[in-house]
Design a protein around this motif. Sequence first.
Motif, PDB file in Angstrom:
ATOM      1  N   ASP A  24       8.842  -2.813  11.713  1.00 35.21           N
ATOM      2  CA  ASP A  24       8.820  -3.592  10.489  1.00 35.21           C
ATOM      3  C   ASP A  24       7.374  -3.925  10.154  1.00 35.21           C
ATOM      4  O   ASP A  24       6.676  -4.542  10.932  1.00 35.21           O
ATOM      5  N   GLN A  25       6.889  -3.503   8.995  1.00 36.35           N
ATOM      6  CA  GLN A  25       5.483  -3.644   8.645  1.00 36.35           C
ATOM      7  C   GLN A  25       5.044  -5.103   8.598  1.00 36.35           C
ATOM      8  O   GLN A  25       3.950  -5.433   9.000  1.00 36.35           O
ATOM      9  N   LYS A  26       5.891  -5.986   8.148  1.00 32.38           N
ATOM     10  CA  LYS A  26       5.520  -7.408   8.090  1.00 32.38           C
ATOM     11  C   LYS A  26       5.202  -7.918   9.490  1.00 32.38           C
ATOM     12  O   LYS A  26       4.257  -8.667   9.677  1.00 32.38           O
ATOM     13  N   GLU A  27       5.998  -7.523  10.494  1.00 35.50           N
ATOM     14  CA  GLU A  27       5.775  -7.957  11.864  1.00 35.50           C
ATOM     15  C   GLU A  27       4.463  -7.410  12.397  1.00 35.50           C
ATOM     16  O   GLU A  27       3.694  -8.111  13.035  1.00 35.50           O
ATOM     17  N   VAL A  28       4.176  -6.145  12.139  1.00 38.02           N
ATOM     18  CA  VAL A  28       2.953  -5.508  12.606  1.00 38.02           C
ATOM     19  C   VAL A  28       1.742  -6.162  11.960  1.00 38.02           C
ATOM     20  O   VAL A  28       0.761  -6.477  12.622  1.00 38.02           O
ATOM     21  N   GLU A  29       1.802  -6.392  10.664  1.00 36.73           N
ATOM     22  CA  GLU A  29       0.658  -6.933   9.956  1.00 36.73           C
ATOM     23  C   GLU A  29       0.421  -8.399  10.254  1.00 36.73           C
ATOM     24  O   GLU A  29      -0.689  -8.883  10.122  1.00 36.73           O
ATOM     25  N   GLU A  66      -7.503   7.104   3.893  1.00 34.18           N
ATOM     26  CA  GLU A  66      -7.687   8.045   2.789  1.00 34.18           C
ATOM     27  C   GLU A  66      -9.164   8.420   2.701  1.00 34.18           C
ATOM     28  O   GLU A  66     -10.042   7.568   2.716  1.00 34.18           O
ATOM     29  N   GLN A  67      -9.408   9.717   2.609  1.00 30.48           N
ATOM     30  CA  GLN A  67     -10.783  10.203   2.576  1.00 30.48           C
ATOM     31  C   GLN A  67     -11.290  10.222   1.143  1.00 30.48           C
ATOM     32  O   GLN A  67     -11.169  11.217   0.439  1.00 30.48           O
ATOM     33  N   ASP A  68     -11.872   9.107   0.764  1.00 32.91           N
ATOM     34  CA  ASP A  68     -12.430   8.971  -0.571  1.00 32.91           C
ATOM     35  C   ASP A  68     -13.857   8.437  -0.445  1.00 32.91           C
ATOM     36  O   ASP A  68     -14.420   8.400   0.657  1.00 32.91           O
ATOM     37  N   SER A  69     -14.439   8.009  -1.546  1.00 28.93           N
ATOM     38  CA  SER A  69     -15.827   7.554  -1.518  1.00 28.93           C
ATOM     39  C   SER A  69     -16.011   6.304  -0.653  1.00 28.93           C
ATOM     40  O   SER A  69     -17.027   6.174   0.036  1.00 28.93           O
ATOM     41  N   MET A  70     -15.041   5.396  -0.647  1.00 25.42           N
ATOM     42  CA  MET A  70     -15.169   4.192   0.178  1.00 25.42           C
ATOM     43  C   MET A  70     -15.108   4.525   1.670  1.00 25.42           C
ATOM     44  O   MET A  70     -15.822   3.934   2.473  1.00 25.42           O
ATOM     45  N   PRO A  99       2.628   4.750   1.609  1.00 24.79           N
ATOM     46  CA  PRO A  99       3.200   5.881   2.349  1.00 24.79           C
ATOM     47  C   PRO A  99       2.232   7.063   2.338  1.00 24.79           C
ATOM     48  O   PRO A  99       1.564   7.317   1.332  1.00 24.79           O
ATOM     49  N   ASN A 100       2.173   7.758   3.442  1.00 26.90           N
ATOM     50  CA  ASN A 100       1.292   8.916   3.553  1.00 26.90           C
ATOM     51  C   ASN A 100       1.983  10.134   2.937  1.00 26.90           C
ATOM     52  O   ASN A 100       3.066  10.518   3.380  1.00 26.90           O
ATOM     53  N   PRO A 101       1.371  10.759   1.928  1.00 29.25           N
ATOM     54  CA  PRO A 101       1.996  11.927   1.308  1.00 29.25           C
ATOM     55  C   PRO A 101       1.950  13.172   2.189  1.00 29.25           C
ATOM     56  O   PRO A 101       2.698  14.115   1.968  1.00 29.25           O
ATOM     57  N   VAL A 102       1.106  13.176   3.210  1.00 32.82           N
ATOM     58  CA  VAL A 102       0.978  14.327   4.103  1.00 32.82           C
ATOM     59  C   VAL A 102       2.037  14.231   5.193  1.00 32.82           C
ATOM     60  O   VAL A 102       2.115  13.244   5.915  1.00 32.82           O
ATOM     61  N   LYS A 103       2.862  15.231   5.299  1.00 31.34           N
ATOM     62  CA  LYS A 103       3.910  15.264   6.322  1.00 31.34           C
ATOM     63  C   LYS A 103       3.304  15.693   7.653  1.00 31.34           C
ATOM     64  O   LYS A 103       2.355  16.464   7.706  1.00 31.34           O
ATOM     65  N   GLY A 104       3.859  15.201   8.741  1.00 29.86           N
ATOM     66  CA  GLY A 104       3.382  15.573  10.066  1.00 29.86           C
ATOM     67  C   GLY A 104       2.244  14.695  10.554  1.00 29.86           C
ATOM     68  O   GLY A 104       1.687  14.932  11.604  1.00 29.86           O
TER      69      GLY A 104
END
Length: 132
Positions: A24-29, A66-70, A99-104
């Motif tokens: 559960d993401q709330k618990e992790v965060e 995410e591999q972006d400028s930041m 959600p990660n759009p990359v599978k695997g």
Amino acid sequence: MRKIALIFIVASLFMACNDSKKEDQKEVESTTTTEQEDDLVVLNGEFIYLNEAAVLKGDSFLYAVEQDSMMRVLDKQAKVLKRDKFDMIPVEVKASVKPNPVKGGWEQIIEIKEIIKVSPPTQEGVIKVKAN
């Protein structure tokens, strides 16, 4: 030998994410993040960027970045503090989790919106040897 051990640890981290059950993401965060009004969270963890894969690892989470400028700005700031290319650098960032759009890969990915702090790596070694 240390580099081989670090490669093994990083590879284990990458593979462990695929095998772990969805929490559960709330618990992790709740233990390592602070929720913001604008759906952004403040994440404290260790950042590493190797072989076209960026990761932020906290005490109870592991996110692809995410591999972006930041991410590239964060990587440049982290490179200055690295003792070797396998050092994980403590950072604090404000990011959106999606959600990660990359599978695997990891189920979730973060998009860094703001870099709050970048710290030097801890002085303790990555591999701790327990004395008898």
